[in-house]
Design an enzyme around this catalytic site. Structure first.
Site, PDB file in Angstrom:
ATOM      1  N   ASN A 145       7.877  -8.100  10.689  1.00 41.19           N
ATOM      2  CA  ASN A 145       6.941  -7.019  10.388  1.00 41.19           C
ATOM      3  C   ASN A 145       5.574  -7.352  10.994  1.00 41.19           C
ATOM      4  OD1 ASN A 145       6.278  -9.091   8.513  1.00 41.19           O
ATOM      5  ND2 ASN A 145       5.358  -7.587   7.155  1.00 41.19           N
ATOM      6  N   PRO A 146       4.581  -6.464  10.911  1.00 40.14           N
ATOM      7  CA  PRO A 146       3.325  -6.671  11.654  1.00 40.14           C
ATOM      8  C   PRO A 146       2.576  -7.955  11.356  1.00 40.14           C
ATOM      9  CG  PRO A 146       3.493  -4.378  11.041  1.00 40.14           C
ATOM     10  CD  PRO A 146       4.636  -5.082  10.360  1.00 40.14           C
ATOM     11  N   CYS A 147       2.638  -8.453  10.141  1.00 39.03           N
ATOM     12  CA  CYS A 147       1.886  -9.667   9.814  1.00 39.03           C
ATOM     13  C   CYS A 147       2.757 -10.909   9.770  1.00 39.03           C
ATOM     14  CB  CYS A 147       1.141  -9.487   8.495  1.00 39.03           C
ATOM     15  SG  CYS A 147      -0.098  -8.167   8.561  1.00 39.03           S
ATOM     16  N   GLY A 148       4.038 -10.760  10.048  1.00 41.98           N
ATOM     17  CA  GLY A 148       4.900 -11.914  10.244  1.00 41.98           C
ATOM     18  C   GLY A 148       5.528 -12.511   9.009  1.00 41.98           C
ATOM     19  N   GLU A 149       5.285 -11.931   7.809  1.00 44.34           N
ATOM     20  CA  GLU A 149       5.813 -12.568   6.606  1.00 44.34           C
ATOM     21  C   GLU A 149       7.249 -12.184   6.283  1.00 44.34           C
ATOM     22  OE1 GLU A 149       3.716  -8.847   4.991  1.00 44.34           O
ATOM     23  OE2 GLU A 149       3.500 -10.262   6.643  1.00 44.34           O
ATOM     24  N   CYS A 153       6.849  -1.946   5.649  1.00 44.06           N
ATOM     25  CA  CYS A 153       7.021  -2.180   7.088  1.00 44.06           C
ATOM     26  C   CYS A 153       8.490  -2.118   7.457  1.00 44.06           C
ATOM     27  CB  CYS A 153       6.471  -3.554   7.489  1.00 44.06           C
ATOM     28  SG  CYS A 153       4.831  -3.932   6.870  1.00 44.06           S
ATOM     29  N   SER A 180       0.792  -1.235   0.000  1.00 41.02           N
ATOM     30  CA  SER A 180       0.000   0.000   0.000  1.00 41.02           C
ATOM     31  C   SER A 180       0.826   1.287   0.000  1.00 41.02           C
ATOM     32  CB  SER A 180      -0.971  -0.010   1.181  1.00 41.02           C
ATOM     33  OG  SER A 180      -1.980  -0.976   0.991  1.00 41.02           O
TER      34      SER A 180
END
Length: 692
Positions: free
Chosen positions: A375-379, A193, A177
């Site tokens: 990062n926030p979603c772990g990927e 991120c 984004s």
């Protein structure tokens, strides 16, 4: 083409395109199928009659559609005409809604996508009105990123901007984004991120908090390891007092993220990781379980080690170590702590697990330090100050004639790698440490979205061996193409600066220390009109909250199939919306029920198998939620967490349906029950913070 047919069609926006009789025939065919009109010659006959009636010259699109209605009526095909008229009305309503939003949408996106783009992505004029169309947004991003090309080959940026814009406009590939939002703006931060370090001092804690606020203001997500902070009650020599511990500072960071997001373009998203050996681990584990509204901007993950999980298996003791002194301060049964983790995850989805040893065995630059956070979603596991520049291939657009277009897939992957490498060069970084870290390793994360849609289009059940095999093959080909592209870029531009310290030093040079990562895709999959990441479909028919109303929405792939096969009915869709899914629904053919499972209808083991299969061909990590039914037990969570460790995935998140208030997908609508989704929800976790 008939000699008396139109040469051009004038669209509603005034542009001219070549007249194509096949488009008329296809529209009539779709309408005929809905009413089980099985005359194979009828659509062609009607289309030819329309073309003949229009005559030469330029035909406005509205005149063409009026003529179709008239010819159907003259032929006595009233049922077909009715379906065609209803379709026109729905399209007109959609255009009207977009016009009311003030958005020009030449990409023909969904109303939900246009709503989100208007609120957060499109540039606005001084009166707050959208100043660009959906296609111009893609062009802006393409031009901004392609500007990097002139550094390496002067004058080449225009050519690459056109290639990049083609991918974006076709929705074959979309970047994260911030790249779409901030390209060509004063903010200029294009990375998605970051991981920021937090050391054991007030100076470090508040300096990092200030940096995080700047990044979040620009739409960047932040991940942190709180593991270096001394535990609550520990001595503070400078004041003679005692420390408040990492959980107290976690709450401070969450409050700050909430304040920043009020003035930003999207909700702050953060990840907090705490090492399983930290003395405050029990407080961390239960930090969100006690109240559903606690820490709304944070995902929590426990950083677990192989030693801890082996101790769980053998009912051994686990050591808790003060990070300030390095001394053991307590021992507790490993199984007891693991049970507490599983109970908290069962209650509300947090914490997930991050498998630190698995991550660091794959650390591409181990000489630069041990990875402790994601990062926030772990990927994307990252070192301090590193960033993730992410983008996703839309697998649903990689089909041709009912098959995977492998050549196109590899071509898109190669161009996408170049795009993401350029992002590193053109992005602005608020602090010098961020730019230095990004350029040192040049990590990128090429992933996918639309896997579930692709499988459904091919008639392959998500929860099947065939689906797992195809997903494995897809990701293998993407990674191979990404490696090839990165090596080619290294020949053109040089290897990443930390290459000599990397695991690849004895092999050929690469431009990027890391090339693949599978993100949840959140909003960009909504923009692309496809399913999120590698997640299953979350519902087949549902209502979505858009501009204060709940509008009925049908999965596009199911909608096309139902119309093509002639079983689409409004009452059928209404019934499916009350259920959410179609498994066990007797009114549909068995093969259709099998090919369209929803996340809640898929056994947890299949969720994990898909994640593990994809992870084998991903250098970073895979963001995936293992959905559990409301009836799942703590033992079910425990089994999935252990299985995930043994499957060698790098992180795991579970979500038990209904375990969190305010989840973005629910069936808690007024009677009759309808599955509901928030405006921006596209699949995956219905409760955690997944903004990217």
């Amino acid at each position: 083409m008939g000699v008396s047919w139109p040469a051009k069609v004038r669209r509603r926006d005034g542009t001219l395109v070549p007249f194509d009789i096949a488009r008329i025939e296809a529209a009539v065919t779709r309408a005929a199928r809905e009413v089980a009109c099985d005359d194979p010659d009828m659509p062609g006959t009607v289309a030819k009659a329309v073309a003949d009636a229009l005559g030469r010259g330029i035909a406005p699109v509205e005149d063409i559609q009026d003529c179709v209605e008239a010819r159907l009526g003259e032929a006595g095909l009233d049922d077909v005409a009715r379906v065609y008229i209803i379709y026109r009305q729905r399209r007109a309503e959609l255009r009207t809604a977009k016009a009311l939003l003030g958005v020009r949408d030449e990409l023909k996106l969904s109303l939900a996508a246009v709503t989100v783009l208007r609120e957060r992505y499109l540039l606005h004029d001084e009166q707050g009105r959208p100043a660009e169309s959906t296609g111009e947004l893609m062009d802006r991003s393409a031009r901004c990123v392609a500007a990097a090309e002139d550094q390496y080959e002067p004058g080449s940026s225009r050519r690459w901007a056109e290639r990049f814009a083609t991918l974006l406009r076709n929705l074959e590939f979309l970047p994260n984004s911030p790249t779409l939002m901030n390209s060509g703006t004063d903010l200029g931060l294009l990375a998605g991120c970051f991981v920021l370090p937090i050391e054991d001092s007030l100076q470090s804690i508040f300096a990092t908090l200030g940096q995080a606020a700047e990044l979040q203001r620009a739409g960047g997500g932040t991940g942190y390891a709180f593991s270096h902070l001394r535990p609550a009650g520990d001595r503070v020599a400078s004041t003679g007092g005692t420390a408040s511990g990492p959980v107290s500072f976690l709450r401070l960071y969450d409050s700050a993220a909430g304040v920043v997001s009020m003035g930003g373009r999207r909700r702050g998203a953060c990840m907090a990781v705490l090492d399983v050996s930290h003395p405050d681990i029990c407080d961390f584990v239960t930090a969100k379980a006690e109240s559903p509204s606690e820490l709304p901007h944070f995902n929590l993950s426990v950083g677990v080690t192989d030693a801890f999980l082996r101790a769980v298996e053998r009912n051994g003791l686990h050591r808790l170590v003060n990070p300030r002194t390095g001394k053991i301060v307590a021992r507790m049964p490993a199984a007891e702590l693991f049970d507490a983790i599983c109970k908290a995850a069962h209650a509300g989805g947090d914490p997930g697990l991050v498998f630190l040893d698995t991550i660091n065995r794959a650390n591409p630059v181990p000489g630069r330090g041990r990875i402790e956070a994601t990062n926030p979603c772990g990927e994307v596991p990252l070192l301090p100050y590193e960033s993730c520049n992410l983008g996703s291939i839309n697998l649903a657009r990689m089909l041709a004639d009912g098959r995977v277009d492998w050549d196109r897939l590899e071509e898109v992957a190669g161009v996408a790698v170049r795009f993401l490498d350029d992002v590193i060069d053109v992005s602005r970084y608020p602090f010098p440490e961020l730019g230095e870290a990004a350029r040192a390793t040049r990590k990128i994360g090429l992933g996918v979205m639309g896997l579930a849609e692709l499988l459904a289009a091919l008639g392959i059940p998500y929860d099947s061996e065939e689906a797992v095999r195809l997903a494995t093959r897809l990701m293998r080909r993407i990674q191979q193409a990404a490696h090839t592209a990165s090596r080619r870029l290294a020949e053109e531009r040089g290897a990443f600066p930390a290459f000599t310290d990397s695991r690849f030093a004895r092999s050929g040079p690469r431009r990027n220390a890391q090339v693949t990562s599978v993100a949840p895709t959140g909003t960009i999959s909504l923009i692309a009109g496809t399913t999120a990441g590698i997640e299953p479909m979350f519902a087949i028919a549902f209502t979505r909250a858009i501009v204060g109303r709940h509008l009925l929405e049908v999965n596009p792939c199911f909608d096309r199939l139902a119309r093509d096969r002639g079983f689409y009915r409004d009452e059928l869709i209404a019934e499916i919306a009350q259920r959410g899914g179609v498994r066990g629904y007797p009114r549909l053919p068995a093969e259709v029920r099998a090919a369209f499972p929803t996340a809640a209808e898929i056994a947890p083991q299949w969720h994990l198998r898909m994640q593990a299969a994809v992870q084998r061909h991903v250098e970073a990590a895979v963001s995936k939620t293992v959905n559990l039914p409301a009836t799942a037990t703590v033992d079910d969570v425990r089994a999935i967490y252990v299985a995930a460790w043994k499957a060698k995935v790098k992180g795991i998140t579970v979500y038990r349906y209904g375990s969190r208030e305010g989840q973005v997908l629910s069936s808690a609508a007024p009677k009759p029950l309808l599955a509901q989704a928030d405006t921006e929800f596209s699949g995956g976790c219905a409760g955690r913070s997944c903004e990217f």
